[in-house]
Design an enzyme around this catalytic site. Sequence first.
Site, mmCIF file in Angstrom:
data_model
loop_
_atom_site.group_PDB
_atom_site.id
_atom_site.type_symbol
_atom_site.label_atom_id
_atom_site.label_comp_id
_atom_site.label_asym_id
_atom_site.label_seq_id
_atom_site.Cartn_x
_atom_site.Cartn_y
_atom_site.Cartn_z
ATOM 1 N N GLU A 62 5.602 2.989 -6.407
ATOM 2 C CA GLU A 62 4.215 3.011 -6.906
ATOM 3 C C GLU A 62 3.616 4.412 -6.920
ATOM 4 O O GLU A 62 2.479 4.591 -7.342
ATOM 5 C CB GLU A 62 3.338 2.065 -6.078
ATOM 6 C CG GLU A 62 3.561 0.602 -6.440
ATOM 7 C CD GLU A 62 2.547 -0.335 -5.810
ATOM 8 O OE1 GLU A 62 1.862 -1.038 -6.545
ATOM 9 O OE2 GLU A 62 2.442 -0.356 -4.564
ATOM 10 N N HIS A 94 -3.654 3.684 -2.046
ATOM 11 C CA HIS A 94 -3.551 2.387 -2.724
ATOM 12 C C HIS A 94 -3.389 1.302 -1.667
ATOM 13 O O HIS A 94 -2.612 1.447 -0.722
ATOM 14 C CB HIS A 94 -2.354 2.371 -3.683
ATOM 15 C CG HIS A 94 -1.977 0.989 -4.100
ATOM 16 N ND1 HIS A 94 -2.892 0.110 -4.651
ATOM 17 C CD2 HIS A 94 -0.811 0.296 -4.004
ATOM 18 C CE1 HIS A 94 -2.297 -1.046 -4.887
ATOM 19 N NE2 HIS A 94 -1.030 -0.966 -4.495
ATOM 20 N N GLY A 108 0.808 -1.221 0.000
ATOM 21 C CA GLY A 108 0.000 0.000 0.000
ATOM 22 C C GLY A 108 0.834 1.261 0.000
ATOM 23 O O GLY A 108 2.026 1.240 0.350
ATOM 24 N N ASN A 109 0.251 2.362 -0.409
ATOM 25 C CA ASN A 109 0.916 3.671 -0.336
ATOM 26 C C ASN A 109 -0.102 4.800 -0.409
ATOM 27 O O ASN A 109 -1.225 4.604 -0.867
ATOM 28 C CB ASN A 109 2.005 3.824 -1.416
ATOM 29 C CG ASN A 109 1.749 2.974 -2.627
ATOM 30 O OD1 ASN A 109 0.890 3.282 -3.434
ATOM 31 N ND2 ASN A 109 2.470 1.850 -2.734
ATOM 32 N N THR A 134 8.112 5.594 -2.405
ATOM 33 C CA THR A 134 7.615 4.350 -2.997
ATOM 34 C C THR A 134 7.674 4.424 -4.520
ATOM 35 O O THR A 134 7.432 5.483 -5.112
ATOM 36 C CB THR A 134 6.157 4.081 -2.549
ATOM 37 O OG1 THR A 134 5.618 3.041 -3.360
ATOM 38 C CG2 THR A 134 5.265 5.293 -2.702
HETATM 39 ZN ZN LIG Z 1 0.293 -2.539 -4.676
#
Ligand SMILES: [Zn+2]
Length: 357
Positions: free
Chosen positions: A159, A178, A112-113, A157
């Site tokens: 992402e 996310h 997650g982020n 991150t």
């Molecule tokens: Zn992910």
Amino acid sequence: MRRVITEKEIKEMLSRGEDPGSIPADALLTPSARDLLSGNGTAGPRAPQSNAAPSEPHIPDYEYRWTPGSDPKSPEEIQRFFNSPEIAQIKKRMCDIGRRIWEKDYVDGNGGNLTVRVGDNLILCTPTLISKGFMKPADICMVDLDGNQLAGTLKRTSEVNTHLGIMKRQPKAKSCVHAHPPHATAFAVASVKPPTCMIPEAEVFLGEIGLAPYETPGTPENARVVGEMGVDHQAIIMENHGVITWGKDIEDAYWKMENTDAYCKTIWVASQLGKGLKTFGPEKLQDLIEIRKSLGMEDRRAELRECELCDNGEFRPGVTCAVPDRIDRHTEGDPEAEDMVRAVTDLIEKELRRNGG
Ligand SMILES: [Zn+2]
């Protein structure tokens, strides 16, 4: 004499970490000071307009607003902004949301982020390889819209690019969350787009959930497919991966994540109950889209024809309730089984007669 408070004085108070609530009740605020307190440039919920009169009822507002073209430019200015009290408040809020997604089982390990946009070209984001449940404000980083790290001691991150893909195309997306919430991620793995026209609150607050084709996480391709879908969808299920949601602030983006997983969970359970899923129909959906628009949330479906609105043709309800069929239906056309059923039935009847039943 009533004291006059200027914007500069409010800024100085905030930078000293003082509560603007300590301003004397009869103080006169300049218009720009009032703007600053009412949310322009402050990260907190809308502050009282003035202490002179009882404050009007208001809706909590965590949206971060900035004056376009006012981003800090030099490394020193960027550092000062990154370490300012208003940014400290957002960093803390990001840690709180991180804790909430971890406690809800929406993320595991370092998954997650989170991002929050704080300028034309400034975005706060969570670092790589950290549990979202145990972040400290000092762990948060800052990047530009191309993903270049501008501040923070931990590495951002990878992402973040997916979040930026949405923010570049949809200016209303001020924050993205996310995560990999199990129910919605199950839809992602099965590549099933959740059906519509089933729960009114989901239609109003979430809108239509998008299903983005699989691309490797963190790649420009993933950022592109998700970013394009993010223009019209506040919640996107990414095939074989998880979910990304956006909102006007991090609380709003997080709520969309909760809404998405709760919706997928309910649809999944309903699919097991052995009956078809009932929709409330396109006419009722049009009412809900109107409510959504009145709350300031756009919906591309407002342009669709009625017959296209509740089109769940692609939805596969999946496994239905495993109630065993009656034995005689199984034995139809199987003489051996029929003989056995007859023999058992005879035996039961004989036994019942013997007992006077
Ligand atoms: Zn992910």
